[in-house]
Design a protein around this motif. Structure first.
Motif, PDB file in Angstrom:
ATOM      1  N   ASP A 165      21.410  12.877  48.839  1.00 19.40           N
ATOM      2  CA  ASP A 165      21.671  12.955  50.193  1.00 19.40           C
ATOM      3  C   ASP A 165      22.839  12.872  50.639  1.00 19.40           C
ATOM      4  OD1 ASP A 165      18.952  12.075  49.183  1.00 19.40           O
ATOM      5  OD2 ASP A 165      18.303  11.771  51.517  1.00 19.40           O
ATOM      6  N   PRO A 166      23.421  13.553  51.527  1.00 21.37           N
ATOM      7  CA  PRO A 166      24.874  13.566  51.905  1.00 21.37           C
ATOM      8  C   PRO A 166      25.189  12.145  52.578  1.00 21.37           C
ATOM      9  CG  PRO A 166      24.059  15.506  52.425  1.00 21.37           C
ATOM     10  CD  PRO A 166      22.679  14.950  51.923  1.00 21.37           C
ATOM     11  N   MET A 167      24.247  11.488  53.209  1.00 21.54           N
ATOM     12  CA  MET A 167      24.396  10.345  53.988  1.00 21.54           C
ATOM     13  C   MET A 167      24.850   9.329  53.173  1.00 21.54           C
ATOM     14  SD  MET A 167      24.260  10.195  57.318  1.00 21.54           S
ATOM     15  CE  MET A 167      23.943   8.610  57.701  1.00 21.54           C
ATOM     16  N   ILE A 168      24.584   9.276  51.585  1.00 24.09           N
ATOM     17  CA  ILE A 168      24.652   7.932  50.862  1.00 24.09           C
ATOM     18  C   ILE A 168      26.299   8.357  50.556  1.00 24.09           C
ATOM     19  CG2 ILE A 168      24.317   7.150  48.570  1.00 24.09           C
ATOM     20  CD1 ILE A 168      22.083   6.735  50.537  1.00 24.09           C
ATOM     21  N   HIS A 169      26.738   9.433  50.730  1.00 22.78           N
ATOM     22  CA  HIS A 169      28.333   9.385  50.449  1.00 22.78           C
ATOM     23  C   HIS A 169      29.136   9.187  51.769  1.00 22.78           C
ATOM     24  CE1 HIS A 169      27.854  11.659  46.564  1.00 22.78           C
ATOM     25  NE2 HIS A 169      26.727  12.045  47.155  1.00 22.78           N
ATOM     26  N   THR A 170      28.418   8.812  52.783  1.00 20.85           N
ATOM     27  CA  THR A 170      29.303   8.566  54.156  1.00 20.85           C
ATOM     28  C   THR A 170      29.763   7.064  54.096  1.00 20.85           C
ATOM     29  OG1 THR A 170      27.517   9.849  55.448  1.00 20.85           O
ATOM     30  CG2 THR A 170      28.958   8.324  56.668  1.00 20.85           C
ATOM     31  N   PRO A 171      30.956   6.922  54.362  1.00 16.64           N
ATOM     32  CA  PRO A 171      31.609   5.496  54.252  1.00 16.64           C
ATOM     33  C   PRO A 171      30.654   4.539  55.092  1.00 16.64           C
ATOM     34  CG  PRO A 171      33.538   7.043  54.382  1.00 16.64           C
ATOM     35  CD  PRO A 171      31.863   8.179  54.599  1.00 16.64           C
ATOM     36  N   MET A 172      30.645   3.336  54.829  1.00 17.06           N
ATOM     37  CA  MET A 172      29.697   2.356  55.474  1.00 17.06           C
ATOM     38  C   MET A 172      30.133   2.230  57.095  1.00 17.06           C
ATOM     39  SD  MET A 172      27.518   0.195  54.130  1.00 17.06           S
ATOM     40  CE  MET A 172      27.919  -0.531  52.720  1.00 17.06           C
ATOM     41  N   ALA A 173      31.477   2.325  57.174  1.00 17.18           N
ATOM     42  CA  ALA A 173      32.007   2.051  58.652  1.00 17.18           C
ATOM     43  C   ALA A 173      31.453   2.846  59.486  1.00 17.18           C
ATOM     44  CB  ALA A 173      33.498   1.752  58.675  1.00 17.18           C
ATOM     45  N   THR A 174      31.062   4.243  59.199  1.00 10.37           N
ATOM     46  CA  THR A 174      30.692   5.274  60.065  1.00 10.37           C
ATOM     47  C   THR A 174      29.391   4.710  60.969  1.00 10.37           C
ATOM     48  OG1 THR A 174      31.477   6.829  58.741  1.00 10.37           O
ATOM     49  CG2 THR A 174      30.207   7.736  60.361  1.00 10.37           C
ATOM     50  N   LEU A 175      28.272   4.380  60.079  1.00 11.67           N
ATOM     51  CA  LEU A 175      27.247   3.652  60.883  1.00 11.67           C
ATOM     52  C   LEU A 175      27.271   2.532  61.524  1.00 11.67           C
ATOM     53  CD1 LEU A 175      26.191   6.202  59.635  1.00 11.67           C
ATOM     54  CD2 LEU A 175      24.074   5.055  59.031  1.00 11.67           C
ATOM     55  N   LEU A 176      28.152   1.523  60.977  1.00 14.87           N
ATOM     56  CA  LEU A 176      28.113   0.329  61.535  1.00 14.87           C
ATOM     57  C   LEU A 176      28.650   0.214  62.821  1.00 14.87           C
ATOM     58  CD1 LEU A 176      29.980  -1.656  58.568  1.00 14.87           C
ATOM     59  CD2 LEU A 176      27.528  -1.576  59.055  1.00 14.87           C
ATOM     60  N   ASN A 177      29.227   1.322  63.507  1.00 13.04           N
ATOM     61  CA  ASN A 177      29.856   1.182  64.632  1.00 13.04           C
ATOM     62  C   ASN A 177      28.853   1.993  65.755  1.00 13.04           C
ATOM     63  OD1 ASN A 177      32.644   0.253  64.331  1.00 13.04           O
ATOM     64  ND2 ASN A 177      33.016   1.938  63.198  1.00 13.04           N
ATOM     65  N   LEU A 178      27.707   2.579  65.219  1.00 15.14           N
ATOM     66  CA  LEU A 178      26.763   3.207  66.048  1.00 15.14           C
ATOM     67  C   LEU A 178      25.582   2.581  66.771  1.00 15.14           C
ATOM     68  CD1 LEU A 178      26.147   6.706  64.205  1.00 15.14           C
ATOM     69  CD2 LEU A 178      26.891   6.246  66.378  1.00 15.14           C
ATOM     70  N   VAL A 179      25.289   1.296  66.577  1.00 11.45           N
ATOM     71  CA  VAL A 179      24.160   0.852  66.954  1.00 11.45           C
ATOM     72  C   VAL A 179      24.399   0.336  68.413  1.00 11.45           C
ATOM     73  CG1 VAL A 179      22.521  -0.961  66.604  1.00 11.45           C
ATOM     74  CG2 VAL A 179      23.241  -0.101  64.558  1.00 11.45           C
ATOM     75  N   ALA A 180      25.350  -0.474  68.477  1.00 10.97           N
ATOM     76  CA  ALA A 180      25.700  -0.933  70.018  1.00 10.97           C
ATOM     77  C   ALA A 180      26.019   0.064  71.031  1.00 10.97           C
ATOM     78  CB  ALA A 180      26.869  -2.110  69.892  1.00 10.97           C
ATOM     79  N   PRO A 181      26.538   0.953  70.830  1.00 13.98           N
ATOM     80  CA  PRO A 181      26.851   2.198  71.784  1.00 13.98           C
ATOM     81  C   PRO A 181      25.498   2.926  72.266  1.00 13.98           C
ATOM     82  CG  PRO A 181      28.668   2.371  70.168  1.00 13.98           C
ATOM     83  CD  PRO A 181      27.589   1.401  69.625  1.00 13.98           C
ATOM     84  N   ALA A 182      24.677   3.196  70.944  1.00  8.82           N
ATOM     85  CA  ALA A 182      23.462   3.916  71.172  1.00  8.82           C
ATOM     86  C   ALA A 182      22.814   3.018  72.054  1.00  8.82           C
ATOM     87  CB  ALA A 182      22.639   4.402  70.061  1.00  8.82           C
ATOM     88  N   ALA A 183      22.398   1.669  71.818  1.00  9.68           N
ATOM     89  CA  ALA A 183      21.668   0.802  72.543  1.00  9.68           C
ATOM     90  C   ALA A 183      21.958   0.863  73.905  1.00  9.68           C
ATOM     91  CB  ALA A 183      21.513  -0.451  71.757  1.00  9.68           C
ATOM     92  N   ALA A 184      23.438   0.451  74.110  1.00  6.95           N
ATOM     93  CA  ALA A 184      23.771   0.455  75.584  1.00  6.95           C
ATOM     94  C   ALA A 184      23.511   1.858  76.275  1.00  6.95           C
ATOM     95  CB  ALA A 184      25.058   0.101  75.603  1.00  6.95           C
ATOM     96  N   LEU A 185      23.763   3.073  75.751  1.00  2.00           N
ATOM     97  CA  LEU A 185      23.401   4.268  76.491  1.00  2.00           C
ATOM     98  C   LEU A 185      21.801   4.330  76.661  1.00  2.00           C
ATOM     99  CD1 LEU A 185      23.895   7.078  77.475  1.00  2.00           C
ATOM    100  CD2 LEU A 185      23.836   7.876  75.165  1.00  2.00           C
ATOM    101  N   GLY A 186      21.058   3.829  75.943  1.00  2.05           N
ATOM    102  CA  GLY A 186      19.668   4.242  76.121  1.00  2.05           C
ATOM    103  C   GLY A 186      19.175   3.191  77.300  1.00  2.05           C
ATOM    104  N   ALA A 187      19.747   1.702  77.192  1.00  2.26           N
ATOM    105  CA  ALA A 187      19.453   0.868  78.118  1.00  2.26           C
ATOM    106  C   ALA A 187      20.000   1.247  79.397  1.00  2.26           C
ATOM    107  CB  ALA A 187      19.874  -0.476  77.675  1.00  2.26           C
ATOM    108  N   ALA A 188      21.075   1.755  79.501  1.00  6.65           N
ATOM    109  CA  ALA A 188      21.468   2.218  80.916  1.00  6.65           C
ATOM    110  C   ALA A 188      20.652   3.392  81.658  1.00  6.65           C
ATOM    111  CB  ALA A 188      23.126   2.757  80.814  1.00  6.65           C
TER     112      ALA A 188
END
Length: 618
Positions: free
Chosen positions: A449-472
């Protein structure tokens, strides 16, 4: 005449071999495992080949004490051992054998018998015939070779030269034990190796089981490595998002209960599991869905339209399944044994300490913000050991859980504290963070799976912005509904929506929501495009633009929520009103390091100007 009969005739007159040289070689495998071997070469081997013997662990003490050493006869396999081919199971068996023998004390004999003795070119020719439908043995026969041309006389000589005349044999192959016995080596026990099943080697392993009596159990219940799910069992992105959308009304109904419990209700957890939410980033080989970053972010965004605490918790639990799939095979066998979505909390603040002890580490620390820990079996903890940052995988049951999550927002995440004092962690459950978080991590050698090759920091930064957008987006929808029915005091309008000022306020809030969404989509475009062309990670320029877009998305989302609340009157501050909860949740989200505006603006500015980051982890 069979190989077994021939070796029986030669056993009585087996010529002696002598040790030619011995050299110490430190070993390090791609998954991070390391040990030291004494590599021995020999004179007088009957076949004249350059076979090697790797003496591992406390092998000298084992021989001196007249104990029975653990031994593996490993036939050279360039495609499997070097290049990681999944058409066989040789590479994983080699890796397993080195660790097992190092722990027990004994020898790995690396025998130059490529392709069961037929040579590298002939093995590749046999692969071509296998692609037409022949099994691994019939392909050899079609080329004019024997099913298995290996002879273990030289192996018996090597063992005899060290005085290892009685051994425990690490093998699934009964012919190895039979030949060694006929050559005068007492096989006191045959220890089976692991079964390393992959989509490409099932037929190969089945042929070994059925035609040469290898001790292999290939049923899915026993293997521990689940073959990829068929197309019918892996939902499409649209199907997953539809399942999530169906959960949103119930998440809204449970929002007060979620806050009161300070964790997700069991009904919510059950529905998330049934929808397959926790499986979206798990590799196909483990029974997951193998989906990408866009699906992951969109799931969090849509969950936040129902409950930001649920989105935050689920987002991190999904991410942590992906993190566990980056560990070496041994850990994956352990944590994925009960299914494709093991739940784990992860925390790195503050970093604990680790002291090296026999067999592993003794760790101590007090870790905060363990989101999802109330629903987790495992915890991923950051520790420091001799200047090296490690991540340790620990059962939650072995840790002290501290009820510390009393906050204004995101109360339902249950992000409590964890504590340990001199807790033993086996060495295989401690990994160098730099290796684990890199694109070239242990799991990337296992899963395609290509995602396993993705550096960790890429996903670590996504949760808060996605949650803030959906809540707004949820807040703007609530504001619109209330405006169409709400009567505002001290005005002549029948409802708030009839006021030009209220209309302007709503359009501004709506526009800010659109701004937040556009920045967020730009961030996803940057990261998706980068990973398509360069799976190893974002360039510095891309990272600056990515982090900036996410931060500006969060800022616009926060302002959209503020406008909706300030325009909704005093009733919006009742605890039963969703807007006050959304505002508290978003305020907490905007204080998370992934959305903290000032440092992001500074580092992004440096990146865009080509000055370089002063914070390496940015």
């Amino acid at each position: 005449m069979t190989a077994c009969v021939e070796t029986t005739l030669r056993a009585a007159a087996l010529p002696m071999a002598t040790v030619r040289s011995q050299v110490t070689v430190p070993l390090r495998f791609p998954d991070g495992f390391s040990t030291t071997a004494e590599v021995l070469t020999f004179r007088g081997l009957v076949d004249g080949k350059e076979h090697l013997l790797l003496a591992l662990g406390q092998w000298e003490q084992t021989l001196l004490a007249h104990d029975v050493p653990l031994v593996r006869l490993h036939s050279e396999c360039m495609t499997g051992d070097v290049f990681g081919s999944q058409r066989c199971d040789c590479g994983p068996q080699l890796r397993e054998a080195v660790e097992e023998i190092a722990a027990a004390g004994g020898f790995l004999l690396y025998l130059r018998q490529e392709g069961r003795g037929i040579g590298l070119y002939s093995k590749l020719d046999a692969y071509a015939l296998q692609d037409t439908g022949l099994d691994t043995y019939d392909a050899n026969l079609a080329l004019g070779h024997g099913e298995d041309e290996r002879d273990y006389t030289a192996a018996a000589q090597m063992l005899g030269a060290l005085g290892a005349t009685s051994i425990r044999l690490l093998s699934n192959n009964p012919d190895k034990a039979a030949q060694l016995t006929a050559l005068g080596i007492d096989v006191a026990e045959q220890v089976p190796t692991g079964v390393y099943l992959s989509p490409a080697n099932h037929g190969y392993l089945a042929a070994k089981r059925d035609r040469t009596a290898h001790t292999l159990e290939l049923s899915g219940a026993d293997v521990g490595h689940v073959p990829p799910a068929t197309a019918g069992t892996v939902p499409s992105q649209d199907e997953i998002l539809s399942r999530v959308d169906e959960l949103v009304p119930r998440l809204r109904e449970r929002a007060e209960e979620t806050e009161r419990l300070r964790r997700l209700p069991e009904s919510t957890m059950n529905e998330l599991k049934e929808a397959g939410v926790f499986r979206i980033l798990a590799p196909l080989e483990l029974g997951g869905y193998g989906m990408g970053v866009k699906t992951y972010a969109e799931v969090i965004r849509r969950l936040a339209r129902g409950c930001a605490s649920t989105a935050w918790t689920a987002g991190h639990l999904i991410e942590h399944v992906w993190m566990l799939a980056r560990w070496p095979r041994r850990v994956q066998d352990e944590v994925f044994a009960n299914g494709p979505a093991p739940l784990a909390a992860a925390t790195s603040a503050p970093v604990g300490t680790a002291r090296k002890v026999p067999g592993g580490f003794a760790i101590s620390g007090h870790w905060s913000f363990a989101s999802g820990v109330m629903h987790s079996e495992w915890a991923l903890l950051a520790v420091q050991s001799d200047g090296v940052r490690l991540q340790c995988l620990v059962p939650v049951a072995e840790l002290e859980l501290l009820d510390a999550w009393h906050t204004a927002g995101l109360r339902g995440t249950g992000s409590n504290d964890l504590r340990a004092e001199e807790l033993f962690v086996p060495e295989h459950r401690a990994m160098d963070w730099a290796l684990l978080s890199a694109a070239d991590n242990p799991g990337s050698r296992i899963h395609s799976d290509p995602m396993i090759h993705t550096p960790m920091a890429t996903l670590l930064n996504l949760v808060a912005p996605a949650a803030a957008l959906g809540a707004a987006e949820y807040a703007v929808d609530v504001f619109r509904e209330k405006m169409l029915v709400r009567k505002v005091q001290n005005t002549i309008d029948n409802r708030q929506a009839d006021s030009p000022l209220a209309q302007a306020r709503f359009s501004q809030a709506f526009g800010l929501g659109a701004t937040a969404r556009l920045h967020w989509q730009e961030a996803l475009r940057i990261v998706s495009s980068s990973l398509e062309h360069q799976p190893s990670g974002l360039t510095k320029d891309e990272r600056a633009k990515y982090r900036l877009s996410l931060a500006l998305s969060g800022e616009a989302a926060e302002e959209a929520v503020r406008l909706t609340v300030s325009g909704s009157g005093g009733s919006a501050h009742r605890l039963s009103h969703p807007l006050q909860r959304i505002q508290r949740d978003v305020n907490v989200l905007l204080n998370h390091p992934t959305l903290s505006l000032d440092p992001i603006l500074e580092q992004a500015g440096r990146g865009l100007l080509g000055l370089g980051f002063t914070v390496p982890s940015f």
